[in-house]
Design a protein around this motif. Structure first.
Motif, PDB file in Angstrom:
ATOM      1  N   SER A  33     -44.666  -0.608 -11.978  1.00 47.30           N
ATOM      2  CA  SER A  33     -44.157  -0.372 -10.730  1.00 47.30           C
ATOM      3  C   SER A  33     -43.253   0.861 -10.460  1.00 47.30           C
ATOM      4  O   SER A  33     -42.544   1.075  -9.505  1.00 47.30           O
ATOM      5  CB  SER A  33     -43.697  -1.474  -9.796  1.00 47.30           C
ATOM      6  OG  SER A  33     -44.788  -2.555 -10.007  1.00 47.30           O
ATOM      7  N   GLY A  34     -42.408   1.295 -11.830  1.00 49.68           N
ATOM      8  CA  GLY A  34     -41.427   2.331 -11.732  1.00 49.68           C
ATOM      9  C   GLY A  34     -40.287   1.769 -11.692  1.00 49.68           C
ATOM     10  O   GLY A  34     -39.047   2.340 -11.467  1.00 49.68           O
ATOM     11  N   LEU A  35     -40.086   0.372 -12.123  1.00 51.65           N
ATOM     12  CA  LEU A  35     -38.615  -0.318 -11.978  1.00 51.65           C
ATOM     13  C   LEU A  35     -38.292  -0.396 -13.315  1.00 51.65           C
ATOM     14  O   LEU A  35     -38.745  -0.755 -14.361  1.00 51.65           O
ATOM     15  CB  LEU A  35     -38.850  -1.623 -11.781  1.00 51.65           C
ATOM     16  CG  LEU A  35     -38.920  -2.060 -10.110  1.00 51.65           C
ATOM     17  CD1 LEU A  35     -38.863  -3.567  -9.953  1.00 51.65           C
ATOM     18  CD2 LEU A  35     -37.617  -1.283  -9.455  1.00 51.65           C
ATOM     19  N   PRO A  36     -36.975   0.346 -13.976  1.00 55.78           N
ATOM     20  CA  PRO A  36     -36.306   0.037 -15.045  1.00 55.78           C
ATOM     21  C   PRO A  36     -35.768  -1.391 -15.154  1.00 55.78           C
ATOM     22  O   PRO A  36     -35.436  -1.955 -14.163  1.00 55.78           O
ATOM     23  CB  PRO A  36     -35.036   0.836 -15.069  1.00 55.78           C
ATOM     24  CG  PRO A  36     -35.165   1.503 -13.676  1.00 55.78           C
ATOM     25  CD  PRO A  36     -36.441   1.268 -12.905  1.00 55.78           C
ATOM     26  N   VAL A  37     -35.714  -1.946 -16.323  1.00 59.54           N
ATOM     27  CA  VAL A  37     -35.434  -3.305 -16.670  1.00 59.54           C
ATOM     28  C   VAL A  37     -33.987  -3.428 -17.161  1.00 59.54           C
ATOM     29  O   VAL A  37     -33.347  -2.782 -17.947  1.00 59.54           O
ATOM     30  CB  VAL A  37     -36.418  -4.100 -17.547  1.00 59.54           C
ATOM     31  CG1 VAL A  37     -36.030  -5.322 -17.958  1.00 59.54           C
ATOM     32  CG2 VAL A  37     -37.932  -3.833 -17.032  1.00 59.54           C
ATOM     33  N   ALA A  38     -33.205  -4.508 -16.628  1.00 60.52           N
ATOM     34  CA  ALA A  38     -31.807  -4.970 -17.111  1.00 60.52           C
ATOM     35  C   ALA A  38     -32.166  -6.411 -17.601  1.00 60.52           C
ATOM     36  O   ALA A  38     -32.876  -7.194 -16.989  1.00 60.52           O
ATOM     37  CB  ALA A  38     -30.904  -4.962 -16.129  1.00 60.52           C
ATOM     38  N   ALA A  39     -31.836  -6.810 -18.823  1.00 58.43           N
ATOM     39  CA  ALA A  39     -32.031  -7.794 -19.554  1.00 58.43           C
ATOM     40  C   ALA A  39     -30.943  -8.240 -20.677  1.00 58.43           C
ATOM     41  O   ALA A  39     -30.434  -7.259 -21.273  1.00 58.43           O
ATOM     42  CB  ALA A  39     -33.584  -7.837 -19.802  1.00 58.43           C
ATOM     43  N   PHE A  40     -31.015  -9.340 -21.158  1.00 57.92           N
ATOM     44  CA  PHE A  40     -30.500  -9.679 -22.397  1.00 57.92           C
ATOM     45  C   PHE A  40     -30.925  -9.062 -23.656  1.00 57.92           C
ATOM     46  O   PHE A  40     -32.115  -9.291 -23.511  1.00 57.92           O
ATOM     47  CB  PHE A  40     -30.137 -11.287 -22.462  1.00 57.92           C
ATOM     48  CG  PHE A  40     -28.971 -11.630 -21.480  1.00 57.92           C
ATOM     49  CD1 PHE A  40     -27.821 -11.207 -21.453  1.00 57.92           C
ATOM     50  CD2 PHE A  40     -29.573 -12.568 -20.517  1.00 57.92           C
ATOM     51  CE1 PHE A  40     -26.804 -11.873 -20.407  1.00 57.92           C
ATOM     52  CE2 PHE A  40     -28.687 -12.929 -19.560  1.00 57.92           C
ATOM     53  CZ  PHE A  40     -27.418 -12.689 -19.479  1.00 57.92           C
ATOM     54  N   PRO A  41     -30.367  -8.906 -24.769  1.00 63.29           N
ATOM     55  CA  PRO A  41     -31.143  -8.484 -25.863  1.00 63.29           C
ATOM     56  C   PRO A  41     -31.833  -9.652 -26.593  1.00 63.29           C
ATOM     57  O   PRO A  41     -31.351  -9.879 -27.764  1.00 63.29           O
ATOM     58  CB  PRO A  41     -29.979  -7.819 -26.694  1.00 63.29           C
ATOM     59  CG  PRO A  41     -28.826  -8.340 -26.264  1.00 63.29           C
ATOM     60  CD  PRO A  41     -28.946  -8.726 -24.860  1.00 63.29           C
ATOM     61  N   VAL A  42     -32.638 -10.242 -26.208  1.00 66.22           N
ATOM     62  CA  VAL A  42     -33.270 -11.580 -26.657  1.00 66.22           C
ATOM     63  C   VAL A  42     -34.939 -11.402 -27.005  1.00 66.22           C
ATOM     64  O   VAL A  42     -35.383 -10.387 -26.402  1.00 66.22           O
ATOM     65  CB  VAL A  42     -32.996 -12.619 -25.934  1.00 66.22           C
ATOM     66  CG1 VAL A  42     -31.693 -13.068 -25.994  1.00 66.22           C
ATOM     67  CG2 VAL A  42     -33.592 -12.541 -24.521  1.00 66.22           C
ATOM     68  N   PRO A  43     -35.333 -12.350 -27.530  1.00 69.31           N
ATOM     69  CA  PRO A  43     -36.842 -12.136 -27.628  1.00 69.31           C
ATOM     70  C   PRO A  43     -37.672 -12.081 -26.550  1.00 69.31           C
ATOM     71  O   PRO A  43     -37.121 -12.815 -25.499  1.00 69.31           O
ATOM     72  CB  PRO A  43     -37.317 -13.606 -28.355  1.00 69.31           C
ATOM     73  CG  PRO A  43     -36.103 -13.750 -29.229  1.00 69.31           C
ATOM     74  CD  PRO A  43     -34.838 -13.398 -28.287  1.00 69.31           C
ATOM     75  N   GLY A  44     -38.604 -11.615 -26.383  1.00 69.86           N
ATOM     76  CA  GLY A  44     -39.342 -11.160 -25.021  1.00 69.86           C
ATOM     77  C   GLY A  44     -38.763  -9.710 -24.729  1.00 69.86           C
ATOM     78  O   GLY A  44     -39.734  -8.646 -25.170  1.00 69.86           O
ATOM     79  N   PRO A  45     -37.695  -9.392 -23.978  1.00 72.47           N
ATOM     80  CA  PRO A  45     -37.171  -8.257 -23.732  1.00 72.47           C
ATOM     81  C   PRO A  45     -37.281  -7.169 -24.966  1.00 72.47           C
ATOM     82  O   PRO A  45     -37.406  -6.125 -25.083  1.00 72.47           O
ATOM     83  CB  PRO A  45     -36.051  -8.307 -23.029  1.00 72.47           C
ATOM     84  CG  PRO A  45     -35.981  -9.443 -22.346  1.00 72.47           C
ATOM     85  CD  PRO A  45     -37.002 -10.464 -23.345  1.00 72.47           C
ATOM     86  N   ILE A  46     -36.742  -7.705 -26.114  1.00 74.01           N
ATOM     87  CA  ILE A  46     -36.467  -6.803 -27.385  1.00 74.01           C
ATOM     88  C   ILE A  46     -37.757  -6.276 -27.820  1.00 74.01           C
ATOM     89  O   ILE A  46     -37.702  -4.852 -27.949  1.00 74.01           O
ATOM     90  CB  ILE A  46     -35.892  -7.634 -28.713  1.00 74.01           C
ATOM     91  CG1 ILE A  46     -34.388  -8.049 -28.277  1.00 74.01           C
ATOM     92  CG2 ILE A  46     -36.246  -6.969 -29.914  1.00 74.01           C
ATOM     93  CD1 ILE A  46     -33.956  -8.811 -29.398  1.00 74.01           C
ATOM     94  N   ASP A  47     -38.949  -6.909 -27.597  1.00 76.25           N
ATOM     95  CA  ASP A  47     -40.217  -6.347 -27.770  1.00 76.25           C
ATOM     96  C   ASP A  47     -40.846  -5.439 -26.839  1.00 76.25           C
ATOM     97  O   ASP A  47     -41.576  -4.722 -27.155  1.00 76.25           O
ATOM     98  CB  ASP A  47     -41.085  -7.492 -28.604  1.00 76.25           C
ATOM     99  CG  ASP A  47     -40.670  -8.043 -29.869  1.00 76.25           C
ATOM    100  OD1 ASP A  47     -40.440  -7.098 -30.732  1.00 76.25           O
ATOM    101  OD2 ASP A  47     -40.196  -9.124 -29.762  1.00 76.25           O
ATOM    102  N   VAL A  48     -40.622  -5.867 -25.552  1.00 75.17           N
ATOM    103  CA  VAL A  48     -41.604  -5.521 -24.521  1.00 75.17           C
ATOM    104  C   VAL A  48     -40.732  -4.327 -23.745  1.00 75.17           C
ATOM    105  O   VAL A  48     -41.341  -3.328 -23.380  1.00 75.17           O
ATOM    106  CB  VAL A  48     -41.532  -6.596 -23.692  1.00 75.17           C
ATOM    107  CG1 VAL A  48     -42.419  -6.094 -22.111  1.00 75.17           C
ATOM    108  CG2 VAL A  48     -42.316  -7.838 -23.954  1.00 75.17           C
TER     109      VAL A  48
END
Length: 349
Positions: free
Chosen positions: A265-280
């Motif tokens: 949808s054109g949204l940059p992501v903010a997340a913790f560096p944990v499994p899930g976000p690290i790979d995606v």
């Protein structure tokens, strides 16, 4: 190939397991695959302890066995570790049928967060459940490596996809709120760690889309946040496209389909560096930081098109191809021989 999928997660539940199974199987039809399902529909159900919104099937081994034999599948895949999953596993071991499983949910972490029950004991139960499977499909490399370290064997990658026609940049179409808009979509429950987002001092507006057992308490504690409830289809896609940053505070998700829906949808992501976000989430599509506020503000600097372009690598067609490839490999001659030998070492109960 005719494939039977046994799953305890199904409509009216709204979660990543249901979405994955529905969308992947539709895409797999392009490869000539046909699917049958055993789900809680048509069975007596009871609310899941600590999570009454999810209802578990009440059934018998004979009922599940009859359903399997009537479907006459070429292959059986067990998607969840609930009552239907365990009884399907029992039948397969009894009649010596090859089956595969998938690992969708980090139940040890979820259960520990809700009850304090030790993670190691839940992992022991999951390890026993998956041990006789010809392949255990994990959603990301990081989750796969974690399972291997915990003693799981024959782990193979099965990624996820996104509908790029539905989830796309649309301009400011759905939310009339002060900007920037920081959006989170998902189940409103303790394991999603929403407090980590809601407690941040951020400019603009914080929006939560979804429902769940923690919603009422969080709304009382954080009255400045906007809780919109569950949204689906076009209504959900419009909310994504109206925000500025997608915030993913969960530390326990295995993948997070909402991550790729947001990026598409054109949204940059903010997340913790944990499994899930690290790979995606790629470095050009988001910011991963233990300081979630810094990640949120940093993500504002990422161009929406960069997030969209990164999401294009995730398709349901590729997800379906991986799923079917894993099944073909697990059904190979050598795999069948090794699987039968393993049965001598695994409790068939």
């Amino acid at each position: 190939m005719r494939i039977l999928i046994a799953t305890d997660a199904w409509r009216p539940q709204v979660n990543g397991v249901v979405s994955t199974l529905e969308r992947m199987t539709r895409a797999a039809a392009e490869f000539g695959a046909e699917f049958e399902f055993i789900t809680p529909q048509g069975m007596w159900t009871a609310p899941m302890p600590t999570y009454p919104d999810i209802r578990l099937a009440i059934t018998t081994p004979s009922h599940i066995s009859r359903r399997i034999e009537a479907a006459a599948p070429d292959h059986i895949h067990i998607a969840t570790e609930g009552p239907i999953g365990w009884l399907t596993r029992r039948h397969c071991l009894k009649v010596r049928r090859i089956f595969t499983t998938s690992y969708h949910t980090r139940y040890p972490e979820y259960i520990s967060a809700r009850t304090g029950f030790p993670e190691r004991l839940t992992y022991a139960g999951l390890r026993r459940f998956h041990a006789p499977a010809a392949a255990v499909m994990a959603p990301t490399p990081t989750i796969g490596e974690d399972l291997k370290r915990r003693g799981f064997e024959r782990v193979r990658l099965w990624s996820r996809g996104v509908d790029h026609d539905l989830f796309r940049p649309r301009g400011d179409v759905g939310l009339d709120l002060p900007r920037p808009i920081f959006l989170c979509v998902g189940r409103v429950a303790v394991e999603k760690n929403l407090e980590a987002l809601l407690s941040l001092d951020l400019p603009g507006s914080t929006v939560i889309v979804g429902d769940g057992p923690a919603r009422a308490a969080l709304q009382r504690r954080f009255p400045r946040a906007h809780f919109l409830g569950a949204r689906h289809g076009e209504a959900l896609a419009e909310v994504y496209a109206s925000a500025d940053v997608f915030v993913f505070p969960s530390r326990t998700d295995t993948f997070g389909i909402v991550l790729i829906e947001a990026m598409a949808s054109g949204l940059p992501v903010a997340a913790f560096p944990v499994p899930g976000p690290i790979d995606v989430v790629g470095p050009d599509a988001g910011v991963l930081d233990e300081d979630l506020r810094a990640a949120c503000l940093g993500a504002l600097e990422i161009p929406p098109q960069a997030a969209r372009e990164y999401s294009l690598r995730y398709t349901w067609k590729e997800s379906a191809r991986q799923f079917l490839d894993n099944i073909e490999i697990s059904r190979g001659k050598l795999a069948r021989v090794k699987w039968r030998r393993r049965l001598e070492l695994v409790d068939g109960g």
